[in-house]
Each structure stands twice: as C-alpha cells, then as structure tokens.
Design an enzyme around this catalytic site. Sequence first.
Site, PDB file in Angstrom:
ATOM      1  N   ALA A 111       0.861  -1.191   0.000  1.00  0.00           N
ATOM      2  CA  ALA A 111       0.000   0.000   0.000  1.00  0.00           C
ATOM      3  C   ALA A 111       0.892   1.234   0.000  1.00  0.00           C
ATOM      4  CB  ALA A 111      -0.908  -0.008   1.223  1.00  0.00           C
ATOM      5  N   LYS A 112       0.327   2.369  -0.240  1.00  0.00           N
ATOM      6  CA  LYS A 112       1.089   3.626  -0.149  1.00  0.00           C
ATOM      7  C   LYS A 112       0.089   4.770  -0.069  1.00  0.00           C
ATOM      8  CE  LYS A 112       5.488   4.903  -0.249  1.00  0.00           C
ATOM      9  NZ  LYS A 112       6.698   4.167   0.142  1.00  0.00           N
ATOM     10  N   GLY A 113       0.541   5.898   0.479  1.00  0.00           N
ATOM     11  CA  GLY A 113      -0.330   7.061   0.554  1.00  0.00           C
ATOM     12  C   GLY A 113       0.453   8.325   0.280  1.00  0.00           C
TER      13      GLY A 113
END
Length: 422
Positions: A111-113
């Site tokens: 995941a990443k943000g």
Amino acid sequence: MASQNPVAEAPNIWAVAQSQFDHAADKLDLDDDMRRVLRVPQRELTVNFPVTMDDGSVAIFTGHRVQHNVSRGPGKGGIRYHQDVTLDEVRALAMWMTWKCACVNIPYGGAKGGVVVDPKKLSIREVEGLTRRFTTEISPLIGPERDIPAPDVNTNAQTMAWIMDTYSMHHGYTIPGVVTGKPISVGGSLGRNEATARGAVFTLLGWAKAQNRSLDGMTVVIQGFGNAGSIAATLLAEEGARIVAVSDSSGGIHDPSGLDPARVGGWKREHGTVVGYPGADSVDNQDILELPCDILVPAALENQITRHNAPRVQAKVVAEAANGPTTPEADHILYDNGVFVIPDILCNAGGVTVSYFEWVQDMQSFFWTEERINESLKGIMDRAFAAVHDMGQRHEVDMRTAAYMVAVARVAEATTLRGLYP
Ligand code: NAD
C-alpha cells in the site's frame, strides 16, 4: 562527464512499475487472468479535505491511499507529503511495496499514501491538522489488521505519532499497531532507524560471500548521506570497507584514502552539508556515480543511474538503498557490463522488515532487545538474498528480474490458493 539531467527525462513510474511486473510475469509464464488481477491496484481512495490554517482561512488538500494487493496480509507502505504527489506515483509505490514485502517474505500486502502538499510551507500546527484530518479521511482503509502506514518523504516519527493518536481517539483506546516508524516512547521499535542501512549491508555481505570474498578493503561511494546513506557508511566501515566519497543535496566529497563516517556526520550536523569537509576534494552529485570503486550505494533519489551515465559506472556492485535509483534502460547496460545490481525491493527491505517487527511487538505488547531485532533481520535478509540469487542463477536473469520473479510468484500463489470470491 554526465551532462544530461536524468530526472528531467524521468518516465512515468506507474508505467515503469507495470512494465517491470510484465517482464517478471513473462519469465514466470503467468497466466493472463492472474496478470490482469496483479497488474492493477485493488483499492484506491482519493480524498479532498479541509484544513484550518493559522490565519483562520480554510485550505483544501488532496490525498490518496492505494492498496495494491492484500492477499498475503494487511497493506503496508508509507505516506509521503510532497507537492508532486500523483495518484499514478502512489499506485507505483503501492505495487512496489507488494513485491518488496513478498520478496523478503513478510506477511504483508502493498500500500502507499500521499498528500499533495509542500509541508515546508506549513507551520507545525498546520502539518498536524493536515495529518489528523487525512488520517480521519483514510480511516475506512487503515487499521492494524487492514493497512499499516509508515513514514516516507517529508513524514517522520512525529507524523506517525499524530496518526496513531488520531486513530486511537476515534476508537477510544490506544492502538499503536496502526502505524510503524513511531517514536520508541509510543510503541516504536529499537533498531528501526538503522534497519534500512543494516539490511542493505546484509545483502552486500551476501553478494561478497557468493564470490568467496569479504567487504574488508573494498572501496565505497555513497550518493545521499541521509538516514540510509550515512548509517550504511558507518556499518560498511565497520566491515573494513573504505568510504571514498559521499554526497548530499548540496554536493559531494571525495578522498581516495578514505573518509571517517563519524567525522563526516559531525561536519554535516555542524554545517548542514558534507560539502567543505576538510581534506577532501569536491565532486558533484552526478560525477560521484562514475568514480572508481567496488561498491556504489545510491541512497538519495530515483532515476539517478540512467542510460546516459550507466556506461561509465565503474563499481562492481550497486546496492540500491534508495527506491528506483536505476532506470530500466540503465539496468540493461549495467547487466551487459557485468555490474551486479542488488535491487531496491531486496536491498532496502530491511526498513519494512523492522517495521514488521515493530507491528508484531505492538500487537503483543512485548518489546524485543535490539540484539534480537538485528539477528531476526539478518535471518530474513540472508534468506531473501539466497532465494533471489538462486532464482537469478537458475533462470540466468539479473537480480532485479529474479527478485520480481520471487515476489510475483509468492503473491500469485497466495492469490490462487485463496481463490476468487465469490
Ligand atoms: P533522507 O532524507 O534521510 O536522506 C536523503 C539524503 O539524500 C539527504 O542527505 C539529502 O541531502 C540527499 N540528497 C537529496 N537529493 C540528492 C541528490 N540529488 N544527490 C545526492 N544526495 C541527495 O532519506 P532516507 O530515509 O535516507 O531515504 C533515502 C532513500 O532511501 C530514498 O529513496 C528512500 O525512499 C529510500 N528508503 C529509505 C528507507 C528508510 O527507512 N529510511 C527505507 C526504504 C527506502
């Protein structure tokens, strides 16, 4: 010497990430259905949210949280604050996290943000407000069993403490396992700060062992004397290697007789840069990559080794402490020239591995000694290096392709075994 600006010709990194996956999928002979599943992110959330600024005005910010794949466990990946954040960039970084976690075989998805903001233009109070509201906006996705953020560009342990506090306030009790990279006093882990560099050094020891050599006496050039680069310098010097050049965003220093990492670190703390270090020649940030050395450690930015300078890289091994420092074209050139590349998803995975230990400790409310952390990290990095090296030899491919093959095969297996719901 290098004259072109490598970053100006940077390819779209989401296209790069997908083409790297396609290449591994071809080598693995992955079926078309599985390719379609793994080629795209599973979940993407874009949020536009208000923050009250110090002058009382309201500013609207845009942020993203992307989960590429959660077949092997909760999503894992940092949150970055940068004015150039795009959804495509976050997608690529999320996909790379899936492969990185699978490559070192820790039970996480990717995941990443990111938030589109230059935090240097905000006050600390405004950054805190932005962090708390962004946490609230992405709270449908994050959680210790769902998706666990961590620091990335322009976010740090304090940012993680604010995210942990905000999430905990929503639930009415303290939930440290929702983020990693926290300060030690609120559930952070010993050894996390050094983990990325330590993991990179374990992979270099793996490379040396595979050739019946040791790092003792080898010469090292490090681009980026920050967290990963400066600690790598110290640990490599402890292995007997000679650090001949280092750089930061202001420029570099070169001394073929060897630099003392502790003294260079002291100079940088005092002067804000390594530049001007007494007794060393100055060298610019592109030229540093072309210096004669055994080990080159890019530990700064992406797209540093390109088709323009790759033919002049003299190192025997490139250890990618940074994410994405080598373009796909440069990869081919280095491979043809016999330069051994330890790819980012393997080389810098020590950071996410000790993040995993932090999460395990938080979930158990039982904290390990630094010795146990470093030993466990060594076990994971050694096994990962061996699996990738073995895959590379069996299929006669470069280490990046091999790392992708190991990772994609693990994710594909988990996805197949779980089956398609409903
Ligand atoms: P950092 O901000 O502590 O250090 C970055 C260093 O690079 C700084 O010294 C900066 O001055 C220097 N720099 C910036 N632009 C440069 C340029 N053009 N040439 C040379 N130096 C330049 O960051 P970090 O945490 O050490 O991360 C460095 C790289 O490692 C990034 O690519 C990051 O994604 C990757 N990485 C870090 C971790 C981690 O745990 N810290 C984990 C995985 C990957």
